[in-house]
Design a protein around this motif. Sequence first.
Motif, PDB file in Angstrom:
ATOM      1  N   GLU A  82       0.046   2.365   3.755  1.00  0.00           N
ATOM      2  CA  GLU A  82       1.734   2.026   3.627  1.00  0.00           C
ATOM      3  C   GLU A  82       2.339   1.920   5.058  1.00  0.00           C
ATOM      4  O   GLU A  82       3.223   0.667   5.104  1.00  0.00           O
ATOM      5  CB  GLU A  82       2.331   3.031   2.930  1.00  0.00           C
ATOM      6  N   SER A  83       1.965   2.575   5.969  1.00  0.00           N
ATOM      7  CA  SER A  83       2.955   2.496   7.410  1.00  0.00           C
ATOM      8  C   SER A  83       2.312   1.545   8.142  1.00  0.00           C
ATOM      9  O   SER A  83       3.057   0.826   8.639  1.00  0.00           O
ATOM     10  CB  SER A  83       2.767   3.720   7.823  1.00  0.00           C
ATOM     11  N   VAL A  84       0.950   1.278   8.290  1.00  0.00           N
ATOM     12  CA  VAL A  84       0.372   0.423   9.199  1.00  0.00           C
ATOM     13  C   VAL A  84       0.246  -1.085   8.711  1.00  0.00           C
ATOM     14  O   VAL A  84       0.698  -1.901   9.116  1.00  0.00           O
ATOM     15  CB  VAL A  84      -0.974   0.694   9.883  1.00  0.00           C
ATOM     16  N   TRP A  85      -0.243  -1.068   7.314  1.00  0.00           N
ATOM     17  CA  TRP A  85      -0.631  -2.347   6.527  1.00  0.00           C
ATOM     18  C   TRP A  85       0.624  -2.805   5.541  1.00  0.00           C
ATOM     19  O   TRP A  85       0.467  -3.918   5.024  1.00  0.00           O
ATOM     20  CB  TRP A  85      -1.937  -2.477   6.162  1.00  0.00           C
ATOM     21  N   GLY A  86       1.316  -2.062   5.134  1.00  0.00           N
ATOM     22  CA  GLY A  86       2.248  -2.279   4.260  1.00  0.00           C
ATOM     23  C   GLY A  86       1.609  -2.054   2.833  1.00  0.00           C
ATOM     24  O   GLY A  86       0.492  -1.890   2.278  1.00  0.00           O
TER      25      GLY A  86
END
Length: 223
Positions: A175-179
């Motif tokens: 969620e934080s790096v790739w969405g």
Amino acid sequence: MRILAVDDDMHMLNFVATELRQTGYEVLEANSGEQALQLLESETVDLAVVDVMMPGIDGFELTRILRADYKLPVILLTARHHIEDKERGFSAGSDDYLVKPFEAKELLYRVKAILRRYNHPENDLLTVGSLTIDLKSYEIRSTTGMLFIPLKEFDLLALLALKSPQVVSRDHIIESVWGIDFQGDEQTISVHIKRLRQRLERFAPDVRIVTVRGVGYKLEVVG
């Protein structure tokens, strides 16, 4: 953002958790210091809201552990009004202090202010061991020199450094790096972790990425 709420008073625990969830935070609940530490063995959180008066590990001792071992910001809750308790709380490492009863709005304001401060480090620098990560220039430095890496690898390393020494779950990484709309598979994370490990072995051998089986990864200093 994920918040850990700790209180042996179930009415207060439910009040705090409900208000935080209604504002959009994800909340983990614990009714003792021992349960809170057990949760942190497999969960990542961004802040803890901790009651002072609990049996076993009280709020002061839990705060010391959360600050020393997990580098977590802590808001202490207490029904006492004595200035000595406030001093003891801040000495334990708490970031803020709320005296019961308090308005939900006041709790939410303080939570938001502390999260903003902790998730935007001063000078845009993160440091773990010999590793320094500049969030503004995207430079990575150590005693061996300077390193530039692909953006996704940088974002992943910065996330692990920001949460260090906490374990960061694979879901949180995605969620934080790739969405949240990422359509790839978990092998993508494994590939990036492998590349970062190879870089760190040469560039900052005192820092390593540890796999926590079934949960995720954490960045820690060796020795």
